[in-house]
Design an enzyme around this catalytic site. Structure first.
Site, PDB file in Angstrom:
ATOM      1  N   SER A   1       0.838  -1.205   0.000  1.00 47.73           N
ATOM      2  CA  SER A   1       0.000   0.000   0.000  1.00 47.73           C
ATOM      3  C   SER A   1       0.877   1.261   0.000  1.00 47.73           C
ATOM      4  CB  SER A   1      -0.955   0.009   1.194  1.00 47.73           C
ATOM      5  OG  SER A   1      -0.251   0.116   2.398  1.00 47.73           O
TER       6      SER A   1
ATOM      7  N   ASN B   1      14.026   3.966   5.514  1.00 52.82           N
ATOM      8  CA  ASN B   1      13.041   2.933   5.864  1.00 52.82           C
ATOM      9  C   ASN B   1      11.892   3.601   6.612  1.00 52.82           C
ATOM     10  OD1 ASN B   1      11.936   0.295   6.446  1.00 52.82           O
ATOM     11  ND2 ASN B   1      12.790   0.465   8.512  1.00 52.82           N
TER      12      ASN B   1
ATOM     13  N   HIS C   1       9.114   2.725   9.687  1.00 56.27           N
ATOM     14  CA  HIS C   1       8.801   1.732  10.722  1.00 56.27           C
ATOM     15  C   HIS C   1       7.490   2.150  11.403  1.00 56.27           C
ATOM     16  CE1 HIS C   1       9.632  -1.453  13.559  1.00 56.27           C
ATOM     17  NE2 HIS C   1       9.178  -0.636  14.503  1.00 56.27           N
TER      18      HIS C   1
ATOM     19  N   GLU D   1       1.287   6.677   7.465  1.00 54.60           N
ATOM     20  CA  GLU D   1       2.311   6.344   6.455  1.00 54.60           C
ATOM     21  C   GLU D   1       1.899   6.874   5.087  1.00 54.60           C
ATOM     22  OE1 GLU D   1       4.125   2.309   8.428  1.00 54.60           O
ATOM     23  OE2 GLU D   1       2.629   2.064   6.873  1.00 54.60           O
TER      24      GLU D   1
HETATM   25  C1  GRF Z   1       4.291  -0.661   6.837  1.00 53.32           C
HETATM   26  O1  GRF Z   1       3.510  -0.674   7.973  1.00 53.32           O
HETATM   27  C2  GRF Z   1       5.685  -0.162   7.143  1.00 53.32           C
HETATM   28  O2  GRF Z   1       5.746   0.655   8.250  1.00 53.32           O
HETATM   29  C3  GRF Z   1       6.443  -1.424   7.418  1.00 53.32           C
HETATM   30  O3  GRF Z   1       5.890  -2.388   6.554  1.00 53.32           O
HETATM   31  C4  GRF Z   1       4.537  -2.055   6.301  1.00 53.32           C
HETATM   32  C5  GRF Z   1       4.315  -2.151   4.811  1.00 53.32           C
HETATM   33  O4  GRF Z   1       2.956  -2.051   4.498  1.00 53.32           O
HETATM   34  N1  GRF Z   1       7.870  -1.241   7.262  1.00 53.32           N
HETATM   35  P1  GRF Z   1       2.477  -2.036   2.972  1.00 53.32           P
HETATM   36  O5  GRF Z   1       2.997  -3.323   2.339  1.00 53.32           O
HETATM   37  O6  GRF Z   1       3.102  -0.843   2.327  1.00 53.32           O
HETATM   38  O7  GRF Z   1       0.994  -1.965   3.014  1.00 53.32           O
END
Ligand code: GRF
Length: 297
Positions: free
Chosen positions: A120, A209, A211, A281
């Site tokens: 996502s 990255n 997190h 995010e």
């Molecule tokens: C996210 O929650 C990010 O913080 C972590 O991995 C997840 C990836 O989610 N590192 P998606 O695959 O982008 O939905």
């Protein structure tokens, strides 16, 4: 043969079956429609009949498969498939640099997204940089066959590099592979392997990255996905959020670039907290990437 096609199209088995069925249903409806239309002309055979039949097939086939692809949930795949097909037939490439005011545009910075999950964040990042004047998502690097992010790559026409753990951890084969795409910057968005030295040396302060917690809390080896949110709730935290940071040789320990917070309510479950964090995010990550690459952060 099917396996090779599935790998070429970078699809999970479910999507592959749906794509294959779309070709079959689209193709036969096209044949059926073509014959029906030809009966209206009164022709039954002869050169003109066959020429007309071929012309009709060429016009109807793309229309039929694209219509069938909608209920099959494969519209993105077929949109790209037909786009590539027309580029091959008519010799136009959407990837070719476009002249601007008589000269070619400035060289773009190439971004590689390392992702092995649903993707996502990758989707949001791709959308953010679509048409961006100086940054483009040029590659998705993935270690998990069938990961959701592969479908996102296919839908958005982003090339994919599938990697194997043994080759990733030893030597610099994949660093060389990335240089073929002229990658300038790496973004980890749901990538769980520790970055080996070869990558850290090749991309100093050019790798970040995201997190899903407020680091340094709830980070480190084994802290990913719902485990993070379970730990946050179990610890009785009142706040959680996201941390975007440079990548170094240790899990989640690189220098912080950005944090955003959300509340943890008494009624929150790991799933509801995960949704809040994902929303943060999606809201911030792409913009922060842009600011870091452009030296604004
Ligand atoms: C996210 O929650 C990010 O913080 C972590 O991995 C997840 C990836 O989610 N590192 P998606 O695959 O982008 O939905």
């Amino acid at each position: 043969m099917f396996k090779r096609l599935k790998e070429k199209w970078k699809l999970s088995w479910t999507s592959f079956v749906l794509v294959f069925s779309t070709f079959a249903i689209g193709g036969s409806s096209c044949g059926y429609l073509g014959r029906k239309l030809l009966t209206l002309t009164g022709l039954e055979s002869g050169v003109f009949y066959y020429v007309l039949y071929i012309v009709l097939m060429c016009l109807l086939w793309p229309l039929c498969v694209i219509i069938v692809s909608i209920p099959m949930g494969q519209f993105g795949f077929f949109r790209n498939y037909l786009r590539k097909m027309s580029q091959t037939i008519f010799g136009v490439s959407s990837k070719a640099p476009k002249p601007q005011n008589g000269s070619f545009s400035v060289k773009k910075r190439n971004l590689a997204l390392f992702a092995s999950g649903a993707g996502s964040n990758a989707q949001k990042i791709i959308e953010h940089f679509e048409g961006h004047p100086s940054i483009r998502v040029s590659l998705i690097v993935c270690n998990k066959p069938g990961a959701g992010v592969l479908q996102i790559a296919a839908n958005n026409d982003v090339p994919v590099l599938m990697i194997e753990k043994k080759d990733f951890e030893h030597g610099n084969m994949y660093v060389k592979e990335l240089s073929k795409y002229e990658i300038d910057f790496i973004v980890l968005a749901g990538f769980l392997w520790k970055m080996p030295e070869a990558f850290l040396n090749a991309f100093p302060r050019h790798m970040i990255n995201i997190h899903p917690s407020l680091l340094p809390k709830f980070g480190g080896k084994g802290m990913y996905g719902s485990r993070v949110h379970e730990a946050v709730i179990a610890a009785g935290e009142k706040e959680s959020g996201i941390t975007i940071h440079y990548v170094n040789a240790h899990y989640d320990e690189g220098e912080h670039l950005f944090q955003a917070t959300c509340t943890v309510d008494a009624t929150d479950t790991p799933d509801t907290l995960a949704s809040k964090v994902h929303a943060l995010e999606h809201l911030h990550f792409a913009r922060v990437i842009e600011d870091v690459i452009e030296g604004k952060l």
